[in-house]
Design a protein around this motif. Structure first.
Motif, PDB file in Angstrom:
ATOM      1  N   UNK D 296       0.942  -1.201   0.000  1.00 39.16           N
ATOM      2  CA  UNK D 296      -0.048   0.213  -0.045  1.00 39.16           C
ATOM      3  C   UNK D 296       0.941   1.197  -0.045  1.00 39.16           C
ATOM      4  N   UNK D 297       0.160   2.472   0.007  1.00 39.61           N
ATOM      5  CA  UNK D 297       0.942   3.583  -0.018  1.00 39.61           C
ATOM      6  C   UNK D 297       0.667   4.420   0.972  1.00 39.61           C
ATOM      7  N   UNK D 298       1.667   4.645   2.138  1.00 40.58           N
ATOM      8  CA  UNK D 298       1.287   5.157   3.136  1.00 40.58           C
ATOM      9  C   UNK D 298       0.743   6.543   3.275  1.00 40.58           C
ATOM     10  N   UNK D 299       1.336   7.399   2.108  1.00 46.56           N
ATOM     11  CA  UNK D 299       0.889   8.683   2.023  1.00 46.56           C
ATOM     12  C   UNK D 299      -0.488   8.711   1.491  1.00 46.56           C
ATOM     13  N   UNK D 300      -0.922   8.113   0.226  1.00 42.76           N
ATOM     14  CA  UNK D 300      -2.115   8.151  -0.502  1.00 42.76           C
ATOM     15  C   UNK D 300      -3.352   7.357   0.241  1.00 42.76           C
ATOM     16  N   UNK D 302      -3.329   6.210   3.394  1.00 48.27           N
ATOM     17  CA  UNK D 302      -3.714   6.227   5.040  1.00 48.27           C
ATOM     18  C   UNK D 302      -3.332   7.657   5.540  1.00 48.27           C
ATOM     19  N   UNK D 303      -2.237   8.184   5.292  1.00 51.59           N
ATOM     20  CA  UNK D 303      -1.968   9.500   5.939  1.00 51.59           C
ATOM     21  C   UNK D 303      -2.741  10.652   5.333  1.00 51.59           C
TER      22      UNK D 303
END
Lengths: 368, 368, 368, 368
Positions: D296-300, D302-303
Motif C-alpha cells: 500500500x501507499x502510506x501517503x495516499x 492512509x496519511x
C-alpha cells in the motif's frame, strides 16, 4: 403578494399577513413551501417560554419546499450548492437546516467543536424576526439567506414523510447518537411526543434488543407500538415506583442500558437516572425550556451508579442530512406518514397550535 | 503472633488485636506490611456511613508490603505472577489491588465491561471481615488471597511515595481519565483532599492549560499550590456566586472545560455543573457516601448546556497499575512524599483516624 | 516596499522580491512579521514533491507577527476578533492558523466533521500564490485575509518559543490526541524531527510512563533526551530487528501502547505496526508526501494484532490554539527555545532551506 | 458411548470416533448437541493453516445444545449460572462462548482490557484437543468446563436461526461495532461469506443509509440481496478500478464512510483503504490466517486520507450475548434460517467441510 402566518407576540392570536416577494441576494434561494411542521417548540413560543425571541416571527422551523428561484451567483462562493456539493436547480424539492448564521469563527465553532453553542446561531421560525422577511416555514414562500445549508430530498422520500419526522427526527438522531446504543441494548424512551417516537424508531435502527416507551397519552403510545416499541408504559396510570419495577423486571433487575429523556418535565430527569442501569448512559434532550428544578441524590443516582448523563442541545447539518438518509432508506419498514394526524392550511394555524399544545395530535403539518 | 488494628463496630475505639500467622492456600501471598494509608473512607467506616460492612474489620485498603511468603503452587494457575506475568519472589516490594473477588462471570464483568459494579466484588480493609483473617492493611502482615492482583513497585518509586498518593491516586486517575482532558483545557477540581490533589496533579499530566482547585482548608490549598495548581479558591471565604465569577473570569467567560468533583458534599454537584462550560465534561467522583440530596435545573444546568456528567465509581487493576507507572515516572516533578503530613504506629491508629476526620493532615500513613 | 522571499519554482534558487503594501479588505489584518519557521515541508516544496502548489509562492506557514494594521470593519462580521472573541488591537503579538478558506458548507465541513479534508482549504506559504499577495511568512509583512483565524500569544509565551515548536507542535498535538495516550503508557515516537520531538514532549504531557524516540541524526536525538525522552534509538546504527527487540525489552515483551510515526519514510510504517503492542494504537502523521509504497502482512501486522491505525492529516484552529496554551503553561518544564538551532535573515533563506533539508539543524527560523 | 467427529491431523479424512460420557467437575455442564456450525475456520483447520492447533481435535466452535447434566455445585462459585446470573437448569437450550480459559489476571485481561489477546485463551473446536475430551461441537455431547460462559437462547430464537449466523454473527457484530457506523452512513462490506453477510445485516441495524456488498460467488451475493443489501458487486466480473468507480459513484465521489473487510485475501486490504472515504473507518476482520503480504501507499492510502484502520480479532462474551439478543429481536425482519443451505449428519462432516471450502453453500450445519 405572499401570505404567511405571523405570531406577533406571546399569547396573541396568530395573524395571516402578506409580504412582498423578496429580492434575492447572491447565494440566496427562494422556496415555495410544500409543508412545514408544527412542533412543541411552537407551543412554547406562543406561551412566551423561550428567551430572546424577536417577535413578531413567522413560525415553522423544519420545512420542505420547491426551489422557486435562485439568487445571483455569489462573487466568492459561486453557485448555490447542496450539502454534497451539487449545484441547486429550480424545481428541486429540498429541506434546509433551520439553524442559520453559525459563525465558524468563535471559540465554540473552532476550538470547542460545539457549534450548537455558537452565540451567533439563529433559527428559522424561532429567533429570526418577521420584520426581516420570510424567515419561517408557515408561509407560502421561504427566503433562504446566503449560507443556509440546503439538503435535497431523495426521490424515494416523500416530503410529507420527511415532515412526519419533522425536527423531532434530527433531535432524536442527535440524542440517540449520544446514547451510544450497543447492539442488543435495552433502550427506554421517556416521552411519546415526536422526539420520543423518533428516538424509539432510531433505537431499533441501532439494533436495540428492546425498546420501551414511557409516556402518554394513549394516541401517542399507540403510535409507539405501531412503530415497533416492544412495550409502552402509560405515565398517567402508573407511579414512579411501578415504572421502575417494570423496567427492572424487563432487564434482569439491572435497568435500561440507555435512557433517552424527551419529556420537558423536570421530575422526569431524576426518574430517568433511576431507570438506567449502573454504568449506563442517560441522554437528556427534552428539557428545552426552563420548567423548574429537580431533586436527586448524587451518591445513589450518579456516583455509585457510575452513570453517564449527557445533555443534548440542538442539531447541526449532519443530523438533518443523516435524518434524510435514514428516512429515505427505512421508509418501507417505518411508514413515516402514519405519524401525521392532520394537515392544516395557513388560516388554520391557530387550531394546529392548540391541537399540538393539547397533545391531541401526534404530528401536525401546515400545508400552505 | 501478628498485631493488627481492628475496628470492631462504628463509633467504638479501635483495638489492637493479635492474630495467628495464616496458612497460605495455593496461590496466596503473605505480605509484611511496610505501610498502609488512612483515607477519608476509613473515617466514613468509623462513623458507620457505608452500607454492608462486615464489622469487625481491619482497616487499610491501599497498602505496600514486602513478600514474606508465597503459598504452594496452584494446580491450575501455577506460580503467583504479577500483573505483567512475572513470577513473584519473596522479598519483593509490592502493592495490590484492594478489590478482590470480582467474578469475571456476571453480566457486569462480561457484557457490561463495568467490573467495578460486579456484585461479587469485595474490598480489603472495607468489606472483608477480620473474622476471615488479615484482610486489611493496618496490620503487621496482610494475607493476599489467591487471585489478588499484585503490582511490584519499580525501584525508582519509594513505597512512602506511592502511599502518599494512596487510594486517591487511582481514584483520581480514573476520574481524570473519564474527564477526557484535552491539551490546554482548563480543569477545575472541587475538593482539596487526597483525591482532589491527585486530580490536580494528573490534570497537569494531561497537558491542562490551567488547573484551579476549589476547596479547603488552608493546609490543603497550600499543598495544591505546591503541586502546581495555577490558582486555588478557598471555599471557606467565598460564595458560590464568587466562585462562579472567578472561574468565568479565568476562562474568557466560558467556564471550565473539565470539572472534577471530589468533595463528598451534595451541594457541590449542582455548583460543579455551573462551573463547567457549555459542552464541557463534569466528573463526579467524591459522592462516596449518601450525604443527602441536591437540587438542580435540568434545562439550565444540563440540557441547554449540552453538558456531559460522568459518575465515577471504584478502581480496577489498570488504574492502580497506571498510578504506579505515573508516580514512578514523574517523581522528580512532583515530590509525592511532601503530601504525607505524618506517620502513625499501629497503636496510634485512633489518632490517625481522628486527624484525618478533622482534616488536620493531608495524608496520614500507618507504619507498623 | 516590502521584501519577501519567493520560491519561483521547484529547484530554483530562492529570490528576494519586493511587494507593495496591500490594501486591506474589511476584516483583514496586516502583520509585521516577527518570525516564521522553516519546516520540512518547505524542503518538500523546493524539491517539487507536493502536488497543486501555485508557484511562485512566499514560503512560511507558521509565523508570528505584530498587528500593524486592521482593515475596515466588516459589514456583517464586524470588527476582527481573535478565536476567543476579543477584538484585535494594533500592536498585539499574534499567530494565526495557516489554513485559510475552509468553506464551512461542504460535506466534509458539515456532515463529515473532517475539516482538514475540505476541498476549498488553502494553506499560507504552501497553496497560496505570491501572485495574490503577501500570503506566506518569509516576508516583512503578512496579509491575513478576512476570516483567517488569529490567536494572540499570552504574555508568558515568547514568540521565539512558540516558533520553536512551529507547525510541528500542532501537528504533533493532533497526532498525540489521536493516539489516546493513557496514563502510564509506553509511547514510541518514530522520527526525531520537529514533529517527532514535539510528540515526545506531548506524550509526557499525557502522563506517558516512558517515551522512546527512534530516529536520528545525533543532534536530534540529543534534543530528544534534553526534552525528556526516557530512551533514544539511533536509526543509523540499528537494524529493524534490533529496534523491535529493544522496544519489546522495554515493555515486558508487549511493544508500545502507542506509536507515533513522524518520519516520511514508507518503510517506517510496517515497522511501526510491529513496534506497537497487540490492541495498541498507531498514528501515522509523517507520510506528508508520496515517497513510495510499503509492504505489510495484513494477518500478522493488523488483524491478529487487533491494531488501531490512524492516519492524521492537517491541523485545525483547535490544534494551534491548544498548542499555544500548552507551550505557555509548560515553558518552565520544557525550554522550547533550545530547539532553535539558528535564525536566518530573509536573504539567508536559501541557506536555511538547505540546512533543514540536510537535517543539520533541529529548528530554523526566518527572522526578517 | 458418545460419537464425535475427529480431525486427526491436517489433510487427513475426518473420523467418527466414540468417547466415554465425561465425569463432570464442579461447575461443569454437559450439553446434548442440537447443532454446530461449519465455518471457514474449519476449512483452514483442515488445511493446516492455523498455528498452535493441538490435533486431534473435535471441530465445531459455535454450537447449541440442551443441558443434559450439571456438575456438582462448585465450592466457591456455587451453582452454574448463565451470563445474566440465573441458575442453569437441565433441559434448557443454550449456546456458549467458544473461548475458554481467558485468565482474568494477565496484563491484557486487566490493564489492556483486550481479553481477546489473553495468552491463556483457548477455543472450543480449535485449540482444545480431543485427547482432553468432548471439547468441540461436532459431537453428540459437548463438555463445558467450569467457567465456560453460557447463554440461554430466548424462546423466540430457534436454535437453527442462531446457528445460521454462527460465529459469523458475533465476529461481524464486533467488527461493525468497531466501525462506528453513524446513521445514514454508506457501509461497504468486502466479502460475502458468513461474516460479510452478517455485517451487511448488522449495518442495517445501525441505520446505514446504504449497504454495498463486494464479493462472490453468485449464491452468496443473492443471499446478500435477500438480506437487504442495497447493491452487490461481483468480484469475479469486475476490476479493482471498476469497483472503486462504482463505490465512488454511489457516494457522491467520496467513498464508503465505513468499510468492513471479511475476505481473507491480503490484496483486499489496500483495495478497502481506497474504497473508504477520507476520514472514514476501515475494519479488517477477515485476515484470520497468514495468506501473505500486501502493498500500500502510506501517503495516499492512509496519511493524507486521514483514514482510521482497525484490526479486529476474536469475540468476547458480550459479542455473543448481544448477537443472541439481536437475532431474537429482529428475526421477523431477517429470516436467519434462509442462510442455511444444508444440514449434515455427523457422518457427513467430510462432505460438509468440502462444501464449505468450495463455497458451494452459504451456511452448513452439523446436526448429530
Amino acid at each position: 403578494m405572499i401570505s404567511a402566518v405571523v405570531m406577533t407576540e406571546p399569547d396573541a392570536p396568530l395573524e395571516l399577513q402578506t409580504f412582498d416577494r423578496p429580492d434575492l441576494e447572491p447565494g440566496a434561494v427562494l422556496l415555495k413551501t410544500l409543508g412545514s411542521e408544527v412542533c412543541g417548540t411552537d407551543a412554547h413560543l406562543w406561551k412566551g417560554q423561550l428567551a430572546g425571541v424577536p417577535y413578531p416571527i413567522i413560525p415553522g422551523h423544519v420545512s420542505v419546499g420547491q426551489i422557486a428561484a435562485l439568487g445571483p451567483v455569489h462573487p466568492t462562493t459561486g453557485v448555490v450548492r447542496d450539502v454534497s456539493g451539487a449545484p441547486l436547480q429550480v424545481g428541486q424539492v429540498v429541506t434546509f437546516l433551520d439553524v442559520y448564521g453559525t459563525c465558524g469563527r468563535c471559540w465554540y465553532c473552532t476550538v470547542g467543536h460545539a457549534t450548537t453553542r455558537c452565540p451567533e446561531r439563529k433559527v428559522y421560525g424561532v429567533t429570526l424576526s418577521a420584520r426581516d422577511g420570510l424567515l419561517g416555514g408557515w408561509s407560502e414562500y421561504i427566503h433562504l439567506k446566503p449560507g443556509v445549508h440546503v439538503i435535497p430530498l431523495p426521490a424515494e422520500l416523500d416530503w410529507r414523510a420527511f415532515l412526519a419526522g419533522g425536527c423531532g427526527m434530527p433531535t432524536a438522531l442527535h440524542a440517540v447518537t449520544l446514547g451510544e446504543v450497543a447492539f442488543g441494548d435495552t433502550v427506554v424512551v421517556q416521552g411519546a411526543g415526536p422526539v420520543g417516537l423518533c428516538a424509539a424508531v432510531l433505537a431499533q435502527l441501532r439494533g436495540a434488543g428492546q425498546v420501551i416507551v414511557v409516556g402518554g397519552p394513549e394516541i401517542r403510545l399507540a403510535a409507539a407500538t405501531r412503530f415497533g416499541a416492544d412495550a409502552v408504559i402509560d405515565i398517567g396510570s402508573t407511579t414512579q415506583d411501578e415504572r421502575l419495577a417494570a423496567i427492572r423486571a424487563a432487564t434482569g433487575g439491572r435497568g435500561a442500558d440507555v435512557t433517552i429523556e424527551a419529556t420537558g418535565v423536570p421530575a422526569a430527569v431524576p426518574e430517568g437516572m433511576r431507570l438506567t442501569r449502573d454504568a449506563g448512559r442517560y441522554v437528556v434532550v427534552g428539557q428545552y425550556t426552563d420548567a423548574g428544578n429537580a431533586m436527586f441524590n448524587p451518591h445513589l443516582d450518579l456516583n455509585q451508579k457510575h452513570l453517564d448523563i449527557r445533555g443534548c442541545w440542538g442539531s447541526d447539518v449532519g443530523h438533518v442530512y443523516r435524518s434524510v438518509q435514514v428516512m429515505a432508506r427505512y421508509g418501507r419498514q417505518f411508514p413515516w406518514t402514519d405519524l401525521i394526524t392532520r394537515q392544516y392550511a395557513l388560516d388554520e394555524a391557530q387550531t394546529a397550535l392548540e391541537d399540538v399544545a393539547a397533545q391531541r395530535v401526534v404530528k401536525a403539518l401546515i400545508v400552505p
